[in-house]
Write an enzyme that holds these catalytic residues in place. Sequence first.
Site, PDB file in Angstrom:
ATOM      1  N   ARG A 117      -8.433  -0.665   5.110  1.00 19.69           N
ATOM      2  CA  ARG A 117      -7.662   0.324   4.341  1.00 19.69           C
ATOM      3  C   ARG A 117      -6.304  -0.240   3.935  1.00 19.69           C
ATOM      4  O   ARG A 117      -5.693   0.214   2.967  1.00 19.69           O
ATOM      5  CB  ARG A 117      -7.446   1.584   5.188  1.00 19.69           C
ATOM      6  CG  ARG A 117      -8.702   2.370   5.453  1.00 19.69           C
ATOM      7  CD  ARG A 117      -8.378   3.651   6.169  1.00 19.69           C
ATOM      8  NE  ARG A 117      -7.236   4.306   5.527  1.00 19.69           N
ATOM      9  CZ  ARG A 117      -6.533   5.272   6.112  1.00 19.69           C
ATOM     10  NH1 ARG A 117      -6.838   5.665   7.327  1.00 19.69           N
ATOM     11  NH2 ARG A 117      -5.526   5.843   5.486  1.00 19.69           N
ATOM     12  N   LYS A 133       0.855  -1.199   0.000  1.00 20.82           N
ATOM     13  CA  LYS A 133       0.000   0.000   0.000  1.00 20.82           C
ATOM     14  C   LYS A 133       0.889   1.248   0.000  1.00 20.82           C
ATOM     15  O   LYS A 133       0.675   2.170  -0.778  1.00 20.82           O
ATOM     16  CB  LYS A 133      -0.887   0.004   1.245  1.00 20.82           C
ATOM     17  CG  LYS A 133      -1.522   1.345   1.584  1.00 20.82           C
ATOM     18  CD  LYS A 133      -2.410   1.299   2.799  1.00 20.82           C
ATOM     19  CE  LYS A 133      -1.731   1.533   4.098  1.00 20.82           C
ATOM     20  NZ  LYS A 133      -1.364   2.908   4.415  1.00 20.82           N
ATOM     21  N   ASN A 134       1.911   1.235   0.839  1.00 18.87           N
ATOM     22  CA  ASN A 134       2.717   2.455   1.030  1.00 18.87           C
ATOM     23  C   ASN A 134       3.742   2.680  -0.068  1.00 18.87           C
ATOM     24  O   ASN A 134       4.419   3.702  -0.078  1.00 18.87           O
ATOM     25  CB  ASN A 134       3.380   2.449   2.413  1.00 18.87           C
ATOM     26  CG  ASN A 134       2.325   2.593   3.502  1.00 18.87           C
ATOM     27  OD1 ASN A 134       1.156   2.888   3.227  1.00 18.87           O
ATOM     28  ND2 ASN A 134       2.725   2.358   4.742  1.00 18.87           N
ATOM     29  N   CYS A 145      -4.545  12.082  13.107  1.00 19.46           N
ATOM     30  CA  CYS A 145      -5.365  10.880  13.271  1.00 19.46           C
ATOM     31  C   CYS A 145      -5.053  10.322  14.650  1.00 19.46           C
ATOM     32  O   CYS A 145      -4.353  10.931  15.442  1.00 19.46           O
ATOM     33  CB  CYS A 145      -5.057   9.872  12.157  1.00 19.46           C
ATOM     34  SG  CYS A 145      -3.377   9.330  12.188  1.00 19.46           S
ATOM     35  N   ARG A 157       0.622  14.558  13.063  1.00 23.03           N
ATOM     36  CA  ARG A 157       1.072  14.329  11.679  1.00 23.03           C
ATOM     37  C   ARG A 157       1.087  15.588  10.816  1.00 23.03           C
ATOM     38  O   ARG A 157       0.408  15.703   9.811  1.00 23.03           O
ATOM     39  CB  ARG A 157       0.241  13.208  11.051  1.00 23.03           C
ATOM     40  CG  ARG A 157       0.291  11.958  11.926  1.00 23.03           C
ATOM     41  CD  ARG A 157      -0.341  10.762  11.350  1.00 23.03           C
ATOM     42  NE  ARG A 157       0.443  10.241  10.234  1.00 23.03           N
ATOM     43  CZ  ARG A 157       0.039   9.189   9.510  1.00 23.03           C
ATOM     44  NH1 ARG A 157      -1.099   8.618   9.771  1.00 23.03           N
ATOM     45  NH2 ARG A 157       0.775   8.770   8.495  1.00 23.03           N
ATOM     46  N   ASP A 197       5.014   0.644  12.037  1.00 24.71           N
ATOM     47  CA  ASP A 197       3.769   0.029  11.545  1.00 24.71           C
ATOM     48  C   ASP A 197       3.620  -1.428  11.959  1.00 24.71           C
ATOM     49  O   ASP A 197       2.590  -2.037  11.699  1.00 24.71           O
ATOM     50  CB  ASP A 197       3.685   0.121  10.013  1.00 24.71           C
ATOM     51  CG  ASP A 197       3.475   1.541   9.563  1.00 24.71           C
ATOM     52  OD1 ASP A 197       3.626   1.810   8.362  1.00 24.71           O
ATOM     53  OD2 ASP A 197       3.185   2.400  10.417  1.00 24.71           O
TER      54      ASP A 197
HETATM   55  C1  EPZ Z   1       4.307   6.954   6.219  1.00 24.16           C
HETATM   56  O1  EPZ Z   1       3.536   8.002   6.809  1.00 24.16           O
HETATM   57  C2  EPZ Z   1       3.398   5.738   6.182  1.00 24.16           C
HETATM   58  N1  EPZ Z   1       2.234   6.019   5.342  1.00 24.16           N
HETATM   59  C3  EPZ Z   1       2.943   5.374   7.598  1.00 24.16           C
HETATM   60  O2  EPZ Z   1       2.175   4.175   7.515  1.00 24.16           O
HETATM   61  C4  EPZ Z   1       4.184   5.089   8.451  1.00 24.16           C
HETATM   62  O3  EPZ Z   1       3.780   4.834   9.783  1.00 24.16           O
HETATM   63  C5  EPZ Z   1       5.121   6.309   8.408  1.00 24.16           C
HETATM   64  O4  EPZ Z   1       5.447   6.634   7.036  1.00 24.16           O
HETATM   65  C6  EPZ Z   1       6.412   6.062   9.166  1.00 24.16           C
HETATM   66  O5  EPZ Z   1       7.076   4.972   8.634  1.00 24.16           O
HETATM   67  C7  EPZ Z   1       2.376   5.959   3.984  1.00 24.16           C
HETATM   68  O6  EPZ Z   1       3.446   5.690   3.470  1.00 24.16           O
HETATM   69  C8  EPZ Z   1       1.150   6.237   3.180  1.00 24.16           C
HETATM   70  P1  EPZ Z   1       6.436  10.349   8.249  1.00 24.16           P
HETATM   71  P2  EPZ Z   1       4.119   9.525   6.805  1.00 24.16           P
HETATM   72  O7  EPZ Z   1       6.320  11.607   7.479  1.00 24.16           O
HETATM   73  O8  EPZ Z   1       4.835   9.789   5.547  1.00 24.16           O
HETATM   74  C9  EPZ Z   1       6.557  13.558  11.749  1.00 24.16           C
HETATM   75  C10 EPZ Z   1       0.306   2.796   7.820  1.00 24.16           C
HETATM   76  O9  EPZ Z   1      -0.153   2.248   8.838  1.00 24.16           O
HETATM   77  N2  EPZ Z   1       6.511  14.547  10.656  1.00 24.16           N
HETATM   78  O10 EPZ Z   1       7.671   9.515   8.112  1.00 24.16           O
HETATM   79  O11 EPZ Z   1       3.016  10.428   7.203  1.00 24.16           O
HETATM   80  C11 EPZ Z   1       5.234  12.837  11.886  1.00 24.16           C
HETATM   81  O12 EPZ Z   1       4.344  13.579  12.697  1.00 24.16           O
HETATM   82  C12 EPZ Z   1       0.785   4.232   7.911  1.00 24.16           C
HETATM   83  O13 EPZ Z   1       0.433   2.242   6.691  1.00 24.16           O
HETATM   84  C13 EPZ Z   1       6.625  15.900  10.968  1.00 24.16           C
HETATM   85  O14 EPZ Z   1       6.759  16.273  12.132  1.00 24.16           O
HETATM   86  O15 EPZ Z   1       5.182   9.416   8.009  1.00 24.16           O
HETATM   87  C14 EPZ Z   1       5.623  11.527  12.526  1.00 24.16           C
HETATM   88  O16 EPZ Z   1       5.730  11.714  13.920  1.00 24.16           O
HETATM   89  C15 EPZ Z   1       0.586   4.811   9.294  1.00 24.16           C
HETATM   90  N3  EPZ Z   1       6.568  16.818   9.965  1.00 24.16           N
HETATM   91  C16 EPZ Z   1       7.008  11.251  11.937  1.00 24.16           C
HETATM   92  O17 EPZ Z   1       7.481  12.513  11.433  1.00 24.16           O
HETATM   93  C17 EPZ Z   1       6.416  16.439   8.656  1.00 24.16           C
HETATM   94  O18 EPZ Z   1       6.397  17.335   7.771  1.00 24.16           O
HETATM   95  C18 EPZ Z   1       7.011  10.237  10.800  1.00 24.16           C
HETATM   96  O19 EPZ Z   1       6.190  10.734   9.793  1.00 24.16           O
HETATM   97  C19 EPZ Z   1       6.308  15.070   8.353  1.00 24.16           C
HETATM   98  C20 EPZ Z   1       6.363  14.134   9.368  1.00 24.16           C
END
Ligand code: EPZ
Length: 422
Positions: A399, A23-24, A118, A123, A307
Amino acid sequence: MDDMLKIVGGRPLSGEIKAQGSKNAALPVMAASLLLKDAELELDNVPDLKDISTMADLLSVLGAEVRINNHKISIKVGRDMSSETPAALVQKMRASSLVLGPLLARQGRAVMPLPGGCSIGSRPIDLHLKGLVKMGANIDLLHGAVHATTKGLKGCRIYLDFPSVGATENLLMAAVLAKGDTVLENAAREPEIVNLVDCLRSMGADIEGEGTGVLRIKGKSDLTDASVRIIPDRIAACTYLLAGVITDGHVTIKDVIPQHFDSLLAKLEEASVDVESREGTVTVFPSRKKLKAISMKTLPYPGFPTDVQPQLMSVLCLGQGASVIKESIFESRFLHASELKKMGADIELQGNTAIINGVPKLNCADVVATDLRAGAALVLAGLATEGETIIHSMGHVDRGYECMESALSSLGANVQRLGRRA
Ligand code: EPZ
């Protein structure tokens, strides 16, 4: 979201299932189609999931012609595309924010409602926006939406404060059409990003360094038709392997890339679980009687994936002794702990640390999925528990997992989908 799953658990799972497409990986690759003009992107091995159809709807609203046919998707992008993403779709799926970089790079404009937080955290997308501004975008936040414009993005050196997956993907896609060279430092290294680079390279992009933390991109003015195969879903694969572990079963998952979840395999070995990994296949053998307590901290790839944290917590509820889990990626990703405690788990939360004291067995109960992976964790707990466990809000699980109940039934689980309760 109150679709329910009834599980009559307490029996070891056994058998072999095939990994679904990731998915990701599929979601950012679908968003990358927006970089094209009068061209087509074809994807294979795409999972059949709600989030995929939500992304397909979003691309269609923007003007693309999307055809989904049994794990294959073709996306035709014309000359004129809209640059305004509908709030309903963005609110439904945070990954909609991945269209921001491509839209801005191709159209010079993008309007996107800020994706909500969420259950696992606020996020924000500040790192995405900071990088785009550095590339020459003007960003206004008006009425809860991002209004981004540019006269043309320019390549530059960007250091990401955190190796954010989404920020890396958005900035990588934007850089592909920027003028000049971009270096993305402290970039995320996830396999899903390597898959996205495969896709962009097949479109004609010039990118180096995928998987190393430093991405170097030479901007191009145009891209061409392309096709890409989506990698296996490492998180779904880990989930089903842990279903085997928690039920003291013998489960094989095939068509996977074991290296993509070395961190889990190492933790299972530490916990004295018998695991065998061969070319494209991983098997777990009955080991629950000797399941040792371990400690684990979630980290950006190649560290242990956040995850898979909820699913591992379920397994450790039945381990011998006290395990410790530290969640370092999201600020509130322990909501599944309170649901597991309804089933008799002994879990103590101290900030971003969970101490799990193993118990001999869990008790069946009605529990609620608060997000995709928390729901998966509760399914695992139900499978290991004698009697009837009901998981509410299974819409979250749908999802990210393709027909979870048929996959589990093929491994001998007694699961049944129930309609909405009155
Ligand atoms: C991706 O989300 C995945 N989703 C998530 O999977 C996964 O948990 C996550 O990466 C971490 O591996 C998809 O790929 C669609 P991040 P993403 O930006 O990109 C903070 C699932 O269950 N952050 O790496 O949103 C954020 O708040 C989902 O399949 C900022 O502060 O994750 C978080 O604490 C859940 N500012 C951390 O970084 C930003 O601009 C990681 O977020 C961006 C992120």
